[in-house]
Design a protein around this motif. Structure first.
Motif, PDB file in Angstrom:
ATOM      1  N   GLN A  10       0.838  -1.208   0.000  1.00  0.00           N
ATOM      2  CA  GLN A  10       0.000   0.000   0.000  1.00  0.00           C
ATOM      3  C   GLN A  10       0.876   1.262   0.000  1.00  0.00           C
ATOM      4  OE1 GLN A  10      -2.854  -0.188   3.205  1.00  0.00           O
ATOM      5  NE2 GLN A  10      -3.900  -1.948   2.323  1.00  0.00           N
ATOM      6  N   VAL A  11       1.978   1.178   0.755  1.00  0.00           N
ATOM      7  CA  VAL A  11       2.876   2.348   0.811  1.00  0.00           C
ATOM      8  C   VAL A  11       3.526   2.551  -0.554  1.00  0.00           C
ATOM      9  CG1 VAL A  11       4.939   3.294   1.913  1.00  0.00           C
ATOM     10  CG2 VAL A  11       3.282   2.008   3.271  1.00  0.00           C
ATOM     11  N   LYS A  12       3.992   1.456  -1.138  1.00  0.00           N
ATOM     12  CA  LYS A  12       4.661   1.550  -2.450  1.00  0.00           C
ATOM     13  C   LYS A  12       3.720   2.057  -3.531  1.00  0.00           C
ATOM     14  CE  LYS A  12       8.925  -0.281  -2.413  1.00  0.00           C
ATOM     15  NZ  LYS A  12       9.937  -1.115  -3.028  1.00  0.00           N
ATOM     16  N   MET A  13       2.431   1.763  -3.365  1.00  0.00           N
ATOM     17  CA  MET A  13       1.459   2.224  -4.357  1.00  0.00           C
ATOM     18  C   MET A  13       1.073   3.687  -4.108  1.00  0.00           C
ATOM     19  SD  MET A  13       0.955  -0.139  -6.572  1.00  0.00           S
ATOM     20  CE  MET A  13      -0.591   0.225  -7.425  1.00  0.00           C
ATOM     21  N   GLY A  14       1.740   4.312  -3.170  1.00  0.00           N
ATOM     22  CA  GLY A  14       1.493   5.740  -2.947  1.00  0.00           C
ATOM     23  C   GLY A  14       0.424   6.030  -1.914  1.00  0.00           C
ATOM     24  N   GLY A  15      -0.025   5.004  -1.192  1.00  0.00           N
ATOM     25  CA  GLY A  15      -1.060   5.235  -0.173  1.00  0.00           C
ATOM     26  C   GLY A  15      -0.579   6.219   0.891  1.00  0.00           C
ATOM     27  N   THR A  16      -1.470   7.098   1.317  1.00  0.00           N
ATOM     28  CA  THR A  16      -1.134   8.017   2.413  1.00  0.00           C
ATOM     29  C   THR A  16      -1.995   7.717   3.634  1.00  0.00           C
ATOM     30  OG1 THR A  16      -2.705   9.672   1.597  1.00  0.00           O
ATOM     31  CG2 THR A  16      -0.418   9.867   0.836  1.00  0.00           C
ATOM     32  N   THR A  17      -2.763   6.626   3.531  1.00  0.00           N
ATOM     33  CA  THR A  17      -3.614   6.137   4.620  1.00  0.00           C
ATOM     34  C   THR A  17      -3.574   4.613   4.513  1.00  0.00           C
ATOM     35  OG1 THR A  17      -5.358   6.511   3.001  1.00  0.00           O
ATOM     36  CG2 THR A  17      -5.314   7.999   4.889  1.00  0.00           C
ATOM     37  N   THR A  18      -4.167   3.905   5.490  1.00  0.00           N
ATOM     38  CA  THR A  18      -4.286   2.458   5.327  1.00  0.00           C
ATOM     39  C   THR A  18      -5.632   2.158   4.666  1.00  0.00           C
ATOM     40  OG1 THR A  18      -5.043   2.321   7.618  1.00  0.00           O
ATOM     41  CG2 THR A  18      -2.752   1.790   7.193  1.00  0.00           C
ATOM     42  N   TRP A  19      -5.623   1.138   3.837  1.00  0.00           N
ATOM     43  CA  TRP A  19      -6.781   0.853   2.989  1.00  0.00           C
ATOM     44  C   TRP A  19      -7.670  -0.220   3.608  1.00  0.00           C
ATOM     45  CZ3 TRP A  19      -3.544   0.011  -2.124  1.00  0.00           C
ATOM     46  CH2 TRP A  19      -2.911   1.224  -2.462  1.00  0.00           C
ATOM     47  N   GLU A  20      -8.902  -0.271   3.120  1.00  0.00           N
ATOM     48  CA  GLU A  20      -9.847  -1.287   3.583  1.00  0.00           C
ATOM     49  C   GLU A  20      -9.447  -2.672   3.083  1.00  0.00           C
ATOM     50  OE1 GLU A  20     -13.778  -0.754   1.983  1.00  0.00           O
ATOM     51  OE2 GLU A  20     -14.651  -1.885   3.649  1.00  0.00           O
ATOM     52  N   ARG A  21      -9.122  -2.735   1.829  1.00  0.00           N
ATOM     53  CA  ARG A  21      -8.670  -3.987   1.222  1.00  0.00           C
ATOM     54  C   ARG A  21      -7.162  -3.894   1.053  1.00  0.00           C
ATOM     55  NH1 ARG A  21     -12.735  -6.673  -1.717  1.00  0.00           N
ATOM     56  NH2 ARG A  21     -14.676  -5.500  -1.777  1.00  0.00           N
ATOM     57  N   TRP A  22      -6.513  -5.042   1.160  1.00  0.00           N
ATOM     58  CA  TRP A  22      -5.072  -5.055   0.905  1.00  0.00           C
ATOM     59  C   TRP A  22      -4.786  -4.442  -0.450  1.00  0.00           C
ATOM     60  CZ3 TRP A  22      -2.026  -5.802   4.801  1.00  0.00           C
ATOM     61  CH2 TRP A  22      -2.420  -6.615   5.873  1.00  0.00           C
ATOM     62  N   ASP A  23      -5.697  -4.719  -1.402  1.00  0.00           N
ATOM     63  CA  ASP A  23      -5.481  -4.238  -2.764  1.00  0.00           C
ATOM     64  C   ASP A  23      -6.621  -3.313  -3.196  1.00  0.00           C
ATOM     65  OD1 ASP A  23      -7.450  -6.123  -2.809  1.00  0.00           O
ATOM     66  OD2 ASP A  23      -6.685  -7.223  -4.548  1.00  0.00           O
ATOM     67  N   SER A  24      -6.938  -2.321  -2.358  1.00  0.00           N
ATOM     68  CA  SER A  24      -7.952  -1.352  -2.786  1.00  0.00           C
ATOM     69  C   SER A  24      -7.540  -0.760  -4.125  1.00  0.00           C
ATOM     70  CB  SER A  24      -8.126  -0.241  -1.744  1.00  0.00           C
ATOM     71  OG  SER A  24      -8.858  -0.728  -0.636  1.00  0.00           O
ATOM     72  N   MET A  25      -6.213  -0.582  -4.284  1.00  0.00           N
ATOM     73  CA  MET A  25      -5.716  -0.263  -5.626  1.00  0.00           C
ATOM     74  C   MET A  25      -4.963  -1.487  -6.125  1.00  0.00           C
ATOM     75  SD  MET A  25      -3.533   2.924  -7.022  1.00  0.00           S
ATOM     76  CE  MET A  25      -4.958   3.993  -6.969  1.00  0.00           C
ATOM     77  N   LEU A  26      -5.290  -1.914  -7.319  1.00  0.00           N
ATOM     78  CA  LEU A  26      -4.665  -3.109  -7.868  1.00  0.00           C
ATOM     79  C   LEU A  26      -3.270  -2.769  -8.393  1.00  0.00           C
ATOM     80  CD1 LEU A  26      -7.791  -4.550  -9.736  1.00  0.00           C
ATOM     81  CD2 LEU A  26      -6.932  -5.128  -7.454  1.00  0.00           C
ATOM     82  N   PRO A  27      -2.430  -3.804  -8.554  1.00  0.00           N
ATOM     83  CA  PRO A  27      -1.053  -3.522  -8.989  1.00  0.00           C
ATOM     84  C   PRO A  27      -0.958  -2.722 -10.285  1.00  0.00           C
ATOM     85  CG  PRO A  27      -1.236  -5.770  -8.193  1.00  0.00           C
ATOM     86  CD  PRO A  27      -2.630  -5.218  -8.198  1.00  0.00           C
ATOM     87  N   ASP A  28      -1.974  -2.811 -11.153  1.00  0.00           N
ATOM     88  CA  ASP A  28      -1.881  -2.048 -12.411  1.00  0.00           C
ATOM     89  C   ASP A  28      -2.365  -0.603 -12.239  1.00  0.00           C
ATOM     90  OD1 ASP A  28      -4.605  -2.169 -12.200  1.00  0.00           O
ATOM     91  OD2 ASP A  28      -4.945  -3.240 -14.090  1.00  0.00           O
ATOM     92  N   GLY A  29      -2.631  -0.215 -10.999  1.00  0.00           N
ATOM     93  CA  GLY A  29      -3.013   1.181 -10.750  1.00  0.00           C
ATOM     94  C   GLY A  29      -4.507   1.433 -10.881  1.00  0.00           C
ATOM     95  N   SER A  30      -5.288   0.374 -11.157  1.00  0.00           N
ATOM     96  CA  SER A  30      -6.739   0.586 -11.237  1.00  0.00           C
ATOM     97  C   SER A  30      -7.363   0.327  -9.868  1.00  0.00           C
ATOM     98  CB  SER A  30      -7.357  -0.332 -12.302  1.00  0.00           C
ATOM     99  OG  SER A  30      -7.123  -1.676 -11.943  1.00  0.00           O
ATOM    100  N   VAL A  31      -8.567   0.870  -9.690  1.00  0.00           N
ATOM    101  CA  VAL A  31      -9.240   0.759  -8.401  1.00  0.00           C
ATOM    102  C   VAL A  31      -9.950  -0.593  -8.334  1.00  0.00           C
ATOM    103  CG1 VAL A  31     -11.042   1.774  -6.950  1.00  0.00           C
ATOM    104  CG2 VAL A  31      -9.483   3.253  -8.230  1.00  0.00           C
ATOM    105  N   ASN A  32      -9.826  -1.276  -7.201  1.00  0.00           N
ATOM    106  CA  ASN A  32     -10.469  -2.591  -7.007  1.00  0.00           C
ATOM    107  C   ASN A  32     -11.951  -2.508  -7.391  1.00  0.00           C
ATOM    108  OD1 ASN A  32     -11.896  -4.765  -5.547  1.00  0.00           O
ATOM    109  ND2 ASN A  32      -9.838  -5.212  -4.766  1.00  0.00           N
ATOM    110  N   PRO A  33     -12.432  -3.477  -8.190  1.00  0.00           N
ATOM    111  CA  PRO A  33     -13.820  -3.381  -8.671  1.00  0.00           C
ATOM    112  C   PRO A  33     -14.880  -3.612  -7.594  1.00  0.00           C
ATOM    113  CG  PRO A  33     -12.818  -5.443  -9.377  1.00  0.00           C
ATOM    114  CD  PRO A  33     -11.732  -4.627  -8.756  1.00  0.00           C
ATOM    115  N   GLY A  34     -14.498  -4.059  -6.392  1.00  0.00           N
ATOM    116  CA  GLY A  34     -15.484  -4.321  -5.337  1.00  0.00           C
ATOM    117  C   GLY A  34     -16.296  -3.063  -5.042  1.00  0.00           C
ATOM    118  N   VAL A  35     -17.593  -3.259  -4.730  1.00  0.00           N
ATOM    119  CA  VAL A  35     -18.425  -2.083  -4.420  1.00  0.00           C
ATOM    120  C   VAL A  35     -18.035  -1.484  -3.078  1.00  0.00           C
ATOM    121  CG1 VAL A  35     -20.500  -2.638  -5.750  1.00  0.00           C
ATOM    122  CG2 VAL A  35     -20.231  -3.577  -3.438  1.00  0.00           C
ATOM    123  N   MET A  36     -17.237  -2.235  -2.348  1.00  0.00           N
ATOM    124  CA  MET A  36     -16.847  -1.789  -1.014  1.00  0.00           C
ATOM    125  C   MET A  36     -15.331  -1.598  -1.045  1.00  0.00           C
ATOM    126  SD  MET A  36     -17.520  -4.130   2.266  1.00  0.00           S
ATOM    127  CE  MET A  36     -15.908  -4.804   2.080  1.00  0.00           C
TER     128      MET A  36
END
Ligand code: BGC
Length: 883
Positions: free
Chosen positions: A749-775
């Protein structure tokens, strides 16, 4: 006395308020203070307590106390009265020496006597019939003050939200007043000092009212409006005292025809969706004396039982600094009006204040807020769901400073649309808001990614400590989910003094429990959709035990613990009825989702977060066993030996059932997962059979090795996986898991540029897109519960007795980290540790506050020493390698 003692009392506080405070409700409040340095053994403390009723003579009393009476000293004088003011200062005395006086603590009681709350709630008489997008009313009054007063107070509350202005100036610095409590039961009454703002002659008081939690749409799946009522109202009681001893009181009411209302320029307001402001409806000078309110309506009284008003222990929500724009990029232009995306550099709860200029009457500017950008550079608004976080301003052609008032947003990026020309950093401020608590914990290490992770944990905490502990600050949810804080409380209460904040919330957890027969999924509970009937679910409901226990371990406050005992006991008694005869919790709930288990386990598909690898009964039983054990400790702490014994038998029964059902003879568990072993180890479910504990530790380490450092736990297992590895001697695996940056992991999450902790481990996917989950939130604190391990294992500080009377200093370096530093301001003063690891030497510096004892264990765990108050530095040959 002649000589001067250099050590002095410092940081005087009353109850758990962080400093000076007006309007408290405790008539026999407890006092605490610390000392600036080590106190000589024969020194004594002298308190000087000055009491004064408004505009009356002060009475000064000297109170000798022991030097060790400095944490929650019971109020040493006769009980205080409503409105009474107190100034306390303290000094040390020793034989013929005396210290300087401490800085004074000022506090004042509020309207503690219910029948003296004489104002009524007043607001518009007419209902407009809508449930959303309603204009937000204003209320005003004028009154004459014969002379400059010596003291004046405004006692303020609202059905809805309120901001007060007196003679054109804001009263106080709080926002979202009165905060969110279970309004059906209790509503906070706040006290403001308005002495300086009043003038001799005519004065005007004005109130902005907003829908807020009271009648605004809250929650998800469409949410619900008018949860507590459909009419907004303000409660205002002004009390003025003059030098000649006379008094004057003004009450909001509907009978003296001095209180008026009209719809204001806020044409719609919602905490989640945003706010619309039409400056053409501004009434200049409406909070100034002499304003012509002849077109306004007289107010109506809104029925409310004033006995439900209470004096807050809840800290107010306030501004905490600003985030200047980091980049401002133009995204469009049409006929001289421009659109921009602004990056404020930090995701958190904040609001933009715009310096409006060069707009013609009727021109509209809007600000859309989002946490992250999509890959194409646009704002990612899908995860916000209904909580669109969109504010709009319609100009009246005049320059203005505009910040929305009754909404709050979780964002890092904002898109400003319809701006006239260039948008520059000077055109806006971005102001951070959260509940005003004192930061008491710090951490740093030689690893910058780890430090950023720790900052991210802090930001997710702040963002979600806005009146109640929420899950997230951005989408249409923002509820007091009990499970999230149940897991995060130990981290939160190390970093900030959350005593008042969380105790306040626990009052509502208890009243929801009484009302619904269980601890609900979230508090304050609001029934909607399939969440209409609360069911007991593990972890979430366990907050009834874990949160009080966490507060007690940090504060040592038995009185507070005693007030939360019934909540914990009722939870245990309820759930024991859902156990099978063998002690396993597998019989309830009968709710569509069932137990949430290791919620958001990284193998669960984006649209099915409950589909975890670990059996739900295993998770539920482990957490319940731990809760019963903690409850036994509560009973012991509160001197209830018979209950302690009774519940200890229950704990043992569950422990046996757990082993029997979930642990095979060879030590393998029925769920062969990181989560299962972590819970069994950390909750001491195997300690009666040391070989099982060892096997579980080994198996957990093997699973971590096999995963190549990828995390495989969800909400339930995450706080415990590193402690479990550490406790069973697998420090290296703990560090490899902690320092991994592959998805899923904390540092990913830190490497992906997160400045907070995320709900999902991969709220942002490795390709830089946002996780498709509605949550998908980028600001949840649960996975940040790893910071508790950072504090205890990298930094090396852990409380071992309530209130940090005793604590352990035991940093365990690893993972190439060569420096660590952590501190926690305990009730007795600062406990701190700083260490450095060089090729051949380990050096550690420790600060131990007065009244506490620390056991210091060097890396490698061999030698330990016990020390009392002081500052110490030790060096020894390095037992671990820097690699
Ligand atoms: C929340 C969580 C919560 C969960 C439980 C989510 O939507 O954001 O943090 O605990 O629901 O169902």
């Amino acid at each position: 006395m002649s000589a001067t003692l250099s050590v002095t009392p410092v940081h005087l506080t009353v109850e758990h308020y962080p400093g000076d405070v007006l309007g408290i409700g405790q008539t026999v409040p407890r006092l605490s203070w610390q000392y600036s340095d080590v106190v000589p053994a024969d020194a004594k403390t002298e308190l000087e307590i000055t009491r004064r009723m408004p505009a009356a003579q002060a009475v000064v009393q000297s109170v000798p106390v022991g030097r060790a009476d400095n944490v929650l000293l019971p109020w040493p004088l006769t009980p205080l009265n409503a409105r009474e003011q107190v100034i306390v200062r303290a000094r040390l005395t020793q034989a013929d020496a005396v210290s300087e006086w401490s800085a004074p603590l000022h506090f004042e009681l509020g309207l503690t006597v219910a029948f003296e709350r004489e104002a009524a709630f007043v607001g518009p008489a007419q209902l407009d019939g809508h449930t959303d997008h309603r204009p937000q009313p204003l209320v005003r009054t004028e009154f004459v003050v014969p002379a400059k007063p010596v003291q004046a107070r405004l006692y303020l509350s609202a059905l809805g939200l309120v901001d007060a202005e007196l003679n054109g100036q804001r009263v106080g610095q709080d926002i979202l007043t009165p905060g969110w409590t279970q309004y059906d039961d209790r509503l906070e009454l706040w006290t403001y000092d308005i002495t300086q703002q009043l003038q001799a002659g005519t004065n005007a008081l004005g109130f902005w009212l907003g829908d807020g939690w009271y009648r605004g749409r809250v929650g998800f799946k469409g949410g619900q409006a008018n949860v507590y009522g459909d009419r907004l109202g303000v409660f205002a009681q002004v009390e003025i005292f003059y030098a000649d001893g006379s008094e004057q009181q003004i009450f909001s009411n509907s009978y003296d025809r001095q209180w008026y209302t009209v719809n204001g320029p806020i044409t719609a307001s919602n905490l989640f969706e945003g706010e619309d402001y039409d400056a053409r409806l501004t009434q200049p000078g409406w909070t100034m004396p002499g304003f012509d309110d002849s077109g306004w309506d007289t107010v109506a009284q809104i029925p409310f039982d004033n006995r439900k008003l209470e004096l807050p222990i809840l800290p107010p929500v306030r501004a905490h600094g600003q985030h200047p724009a980091v980049t401002i990029a133009k995204t469009g232009e049409h006929k001289g009006r421009t659109n921009w995306i602004v990056d404020f550099g930090q995701n958190c709860t904040q609001r933009v204040r715009l310096h409006i200029h060069n707009l013609a009457a009727g021109d509209q500017v809007s600000i859309q807020h989002a946490e992250v950008l999509e890959k194409d550079g646009s704002l990612s608004t899908r995860p916000l769901r209904r909580g669109q976080q969109l504010d709009t301003y319609i100009s009246n052609g005049e320059d203005a400073l505009w910040e929305p008032r009754f909404t709050i947003h979780g964002f890092r990026y904002a898109e400003v649309k319809g701006w006239p020309g260039e948008l520059t950093a000077a055109d806006m401020e971005c102001i951070v808001y959260y509940s005003a608590m004192k930061q008491v914990g710090q951490f740093a290490s030689s690893n910058q990614l780890v430090n950023r992770l720790h900052d991210n944990v802090l930001w997710s905490m702040r963002s979600n400590f806005v009146s109640i502990p929420t899950d997230c600050p951005q989408r249409d949810e923002r509820l007091g989910w009990t499970g999230d804080i149940s897991l995060f409380a130990p981290t939160a209460d190390y970093l900030y003094d959350t005593s008042s904040f969380l105790s306040n919330w626990l009052v509502d957890v208890r009243s929801d429990q009484k009302k619904w027969g269980t601890v609900p999924f979230y508090t304050p509970f609001i029934p909607f959709a399939e969440w209409s009937s609360p069911q007991a679910i593990a972890i979430w409901g366990d907050a009834a035990v874990t949160v009080p226990w966490t507060l007690y371990m940090n504060s040592g406050d038995k009185q507070q613990l005693a007030s939360q005992y019934a909540l914990a006991q009722a939870w245990i008694d309820e759930v024991r009825g859902y156990l099978s005869p063998d002690g396993v919790w597998d019989r309830k709930p009968h709710y569509s989702l069932g137990q949430l288990g290791d919620w958001l386990d990284p193998t669960a598909p984006p649209d099915d977060p409950v589909k975890a690898m670990t059996q739900k009964e295993l998770v539920a039983t482990a957490f319940f066993a731990r809760s019963v054990r903690l409850f036994v400790k509560m009973a012991q702490a509160l001197d209830r030996p018979e209950e302690a014994e009774r519940y200890e038998r229950l704990a043992q029964h569950i422990g046996r059932g757990f082993q029997h059902r979930f642990v095979h003879a060879d030590g393998r568990m029925t769920s062969d997962t990181q989560c299962a072993y972590a819970l069994a180890i950390v909750f001491n479910l195997l300690t009666d059979q040391p070989e099982l504990q060892t096997k579980a530790g080994n198996r957990l380490a093997a699973l971590v090795q096999a995963s190549h450092g990828q995390v495989s736990t969800g909400f339930a297992g995450t706080p415990y996986v590193l402690p479990a590895l550490t406790q069973t001697g697998h420090l290296q695996e703990a560090y490899s898991l902690f320092l991994s940056d592959k998805c899923p992991s904390w540092l990913y999450q830190v490497k992906m540029g997160g400045t907070t902790t995320w709900e999902r481990w991969d709220s942002m996917l490795p390709d830089g897109s946002v996780n498709p989950g509605v949550m998908t939130s980028f600001n949840h604190y649960s996975l940040g519960s790893v910071a508790a391990w950072m504090h205890s294992t990298i930094g090396g500080l852990t409380a071992t007795a309530p209130g940090w009377r005793t604590f352990r200093v035991a940093p365990q370096p690893g993972g190439g980290i060569t420096q660590g530093q952590t501190s926690h301001e305990t009730p007795y003063g600062l406990a701190a540790v700083t260490w450095q690891l060089r090729t051949d030497e380990f050096q550690i510096t420790v600060t131990v506050p007065n009244g506490t004892t620390a056991t210091v264990v060097m890396p490698g765990g061999t030698a330990s020493k016990t020390v009392t108050a002081g500052h110490y530095t030790w060096s020894e040959p390095a037992a671990v390698s820097v690699q």
